[in-house]
Design an enzyme around this catalytic site. Structure first.
Site, PDB file in Angstrom:
ATOM      1  N   CYS A 137       0.826  -1.206   0.000  1.00 39.37           N
ATOM      2  CA  CYS A 137       0.000   0.000   0.000  1.00 39.37           C
ATOM      3  C   CYS A 137       0.863   1.259   0.000  1.00 39.37           C
ATOM      4  CB  CYS A 137      -0.946  -0.018   1.195  1.00 39.37           C
ATOM      5  SG  CYS A 137      -2.164   1.324   1.159  1.00 39.37           S
ATOM      6  N   GLU A 207      -3.982  -5.021  -4.090  1.00 43.08           N
ATOM      7  CA  GLU A 207      -3.956  -3.659  -4.619  1.00 43.08           C
ATOM      8  C   GLU A 207      -4.581  -3.614  -6.010  1.00 43.08           C
ATOM      9  OE1 GLU A 207      -3.059  -0.659  -3.383  1.00 43.08           O
ATOM     10  OE2 GLU A 207      -2.856  -1.637  -1.433  1.00 43.08           O
TER      11      GLU A 207
END
Length: 222
Positions: A137, A207
């Site tokens: 992230c 993601e």
């Protein structure tokens, strides 16, 4: 000279990153073709995600073996929520939604799964595993921000989002996390390094899935 842990991890995730860069959600940010409803869905889900992500960072802080790492992850947990909440509030306002309505919106399946995986890994795993799980992230957003800023955007709202993650200050935050990762990886056992690679690869995939779910405006099917 041995490869840094970051280089090993990025090799595992490079194909995922390339897939993110050509995903229609990402390309739509630069050419302005991304539908505002999809972007709103993304911002709402990202607000949900950040609350869980901050908790995972806080667990990293609690498990850190030295004060420097403890302070860094604790600071990042607070700053991640504060800085991105400010940006989200601005973007939501421009998108015709307020923070209260966003908070009341359902958490989508991919958001729930990603946050659940992060927290399970952070709580049950070692410090090294927790750091590896939260790293994508940080890192993928920084790389995507740099990639998108090179092109820019025809839409000022999307350009505001891009500039946040391409910003030098955010890049410095990511570099600090990468330095910790290299240090942890250098002293990890073979089994622990394998676990780090597994968690990093999994959350890197999440993601991609997170942006894809926003593009599909994902809802619970039943």
């Amino acid at each position: 000279m041995a490869s840094r842990t970051r280089d090993l991890l990025w090799t595992d995730a490079e194909e995922i990153y390339r897939g993110i860069c050509v995903h229609p959600f990402i390309t739509g940010l630069t050419d302005g073709s991304l539908d505002r409803d999809r972007f709103r869905h993304y911002i709402v889900q990202d607000s949900h995600y950040l609350r869980g992500y901050a908790k995972a960072l806080a667990v990293c802080a609690a498990k850190a073996p030295d004060e420097a790492d403890l302070m860094m992850f604790a600071r990042h947990a607070g700053e991640a929520v504060a800085a991105e909440r400010e940006m989200h509030d601005e973007l939501l306002d421009a998108l015709g939604m307020d923070a209260q309505r966003a908070a009341a919106s359902p958490i989508a399946p991919t958001t729930q799964a990603y946050v659940s995986y992060l927290l399970a890994t952070a709580y049950a795993g070692s410090y090294a595993e927790a750091v590896a799980a939260v790293l994508p992230c940080y890192w993928i957003y920084a790389r995507v921000g740099e990639h998108l800023q090179a092109t820019g955007s025809t839409d000022p709202l999307y350009r505001r989002w891009i500039d946040t993650y391409a910003d030098a200050g955010f890049q410095d935050v990511v570099e600090a996390a990468l330095s910790v990762t290299d240090r942890i990886g250098a002293r990890a056992s073979a089994d622990e390094l394998a676990a780090m690679r597994g968690h990093f690869h999994t959350t890197a995939r999440y993601e991609w899935m997170f942006w894809d779910s926003a593009h599909r405006m994902e809802q619970w099917p039943v």
